[in-house]
Scaffold this active site. Structure first.
Site, short mmCIF file in Angstrom:
data_model
loop_
_atom_site.label_atom_id
_atom_site.label_comp_id
_atom_site.label_asym_id
_atom_site.label_seq_id
_atom_site.Cartn_x
_atom_site.Cartn_y
_atom_site.Cartn_z
N HIS A 80 0.79 -1.01 -0.02
CA HIS A 80 0.06 -0.10 0.21
C HIS A 80 0.86 1.36 -0.09
CE1 HIS A 80 -3.06 3.07 1.38
NE2 HIS A 80 -4.00 1.98 0.92
N ASP A 113 -8.04 -4.38 -0.02
CA ASP A 113 -8.43 -5.34 -1.24
C ASP A 113 -8.06 -6.68 -1.19
OD1 ASP A 113 -9.51 -2.72 -2.38
OD2 ASP A 113 -7.15 -2.30 -2.59
#
Length: 429
Positions: A306, A362
């Site tokens: 991320h 996700d």
């Protein structure tokens, strides 16, 4: 000056003391550093705003190194476990948790405003049968500005509140109708006797039954997903809302810009990419070869890493737990076994650990959405419904921040200069 940066300009030999506040230096202070009276001051070149703060905000705190996410100071883990989406929405908008009376009034207001004007229904029916639900959501949110022209009066606090209530209330209706349109099914009106999330599921899946009753475990899981997506600091879509909102446009237009940014595959489409990756792997036995392919640069490990988090994404842990509750109702997604094994291997492999590639929000969310029988094109719509309170909280903060100006980034010009124009009659000879 103790909290300052001493800069020596080697072009002129002059030194400057630049104040440091909250770990930042003001770009305007760097702009005072000039090579001569006629020269322009220094600017910062930062594509993607990777290390540039554009605002002061009290909405969301992230510590990426330690995997911390807080809304208004409250840990995301506690909010996901003990709160609900509308209470979290109140917290984000108002800056504090509601009293019982404030909460009841907030829920009543939002429930009352879930219906949309019949002309919006006609508007949405005008899209092609194969229109992407996210494109429909983006257009219909923008269209709301024409139904509420008073929304332009953003300096009035009561008016701002009214638009915020309307938007949080109507987003599930617009999202559900975009889903139904894609399936060729009639639109389902809101049921004011249901909770926010249960009502959304009713508008999505109700058929001929008199009343749609969703399993409470599914309602809770989707509510948790909305909470996890409710805000995330100055990401691409939030930056879009703030940038467009800085022109003092109405909030519907600003949020439509956020929906548009979320439409992009690099922002809202990551969980769909995870599902494609898991399907391509096919089985647990193929994981070692896939992992080697990632190391060799021939494959991409989706759902790991991320921009902000250099540790395990705290939202990923919560979603992983929500998976168990959802699959208890729907049955286990066969891709879950591949995902769990892939996560286990990646977390133990020095290649990924040294690069701080941990699962993000996700990695598991797509599995849950698929268990609900949502097609991949609906994933970002769900994301957008959850993110709406965060967008609005950031927009509200922007409208009251005296330091904010209309967004106007600098550029570094790289094109030609001082060319002589040749008329077409001579160029085309």
């Amino acid at each position: 000056m103790t909290d300052s940066l001493t800069v020596r300009d080697n072009r002129t030999g002059q030194e400057y003391d630049v104040p440091i506040t909250d770990g930042t230096v003001r770009a305007a202070d760097l702009g005072k550093i000039k090579a001569g009276e006629d020269g322009g001051g220094l600017a910062v070149y930062d594509p993607g705003f990777v290390n540039t703060a554009s605002c002061r905000s009290a909405v969301t705190y992230i510590d990426g190194d330690n995997g911390i996410l807080e809304y208004r100071g409250y840990p995301i883990e506690q909010l996901a476990e003990k709160s609900n989406f509308l209470e979290v929405a109140y917290l984000l908008i108002h800056g504090s948790l509601p009293s019982k009376a404030e909460y009841d009034s907030w829920v009543h207001e939002i429930t009352y405003h879930t219906f949309v004007h019949e002309n919006i229904k006609t508007f949405m029916e005008g899209f092609r049968y194969d229109a992407h639900p996210m494109g429909m959501l983006m257009a219909s949110v923008g269209a709301l500005s024409t139904f509420y022209p008073d929304a332009r009066n953003i300096s009035d606090a009561d008016n701002r509140h009214m638009q915020i209530v309307r938007m949080i209330a109507k987003m599930p209706t617009l999202g559900a109708w975009s889903f139904r349109h894609a399936q060729g099914k009639p639109f389902v009106y809101p049921d004011n006797e249901l909770s926010y999330t249960a009502n959304f599921l009713s508008m999505l899946f109700k058929m001929s039954e008199k009343k749609f009753e969703a399993d409470e475990r599914l309602v809770k899981a989707l509510d948790v997903l909305f909470i996890l997506h409710a805000d995330h600091e100055q990401n691409c879509s939030t930056n879009a809302v703030r940038s467009v909102g800085s022109s003092q446009v109405d909030p519907y237009s600003a949020v439509a810009a956020g929906v548009a940014a979320l439409y992009g595959p690099l922002h809202g489409g990551a969980n769909e990419a995870v599902l494609r990756m898991l399907r391509r792997i096919g089985s647990k036995e193929n994981i070692p070869a896939f992992i080697q392919g990632v190391k060799d640069g021939n494959e991409r490990l989706m759902g790991f890493g991320h921009r902000v988090y250099k540790n395990y994404d705290p939202r990923a842990k919560i979603i992983k737990k929500a998976c168990d509750d959802v699959f208890e109702v729907t049955g286990v997604n066969p891709l879950l076994e591949i995902a769990q094994e892939l996560e286990k291997i990646a977390l133990e492999d020095e290649y990924f650990v040294s690069r701080k590639l941990y699962p993000n929000v996700d990695f598991y969310s797509g599995l849950i959405y698929e268990a609900f029988q949502f097609p991949p094109e609906m994933f970002t719509v769900l994301f957008g419904i959850g993110r709406t309170p965060g967008w609005l909280a950031q927009w509200l903060e922007l409208t009251q921040d005296k330091e904010q100006k209309i967004a106007r980034p600098k550029q570094i010009y790289t094109g030609d200069r001082k060319l002589d124009f040749v008329p077409a009659s001579e160029r085309w000879k």
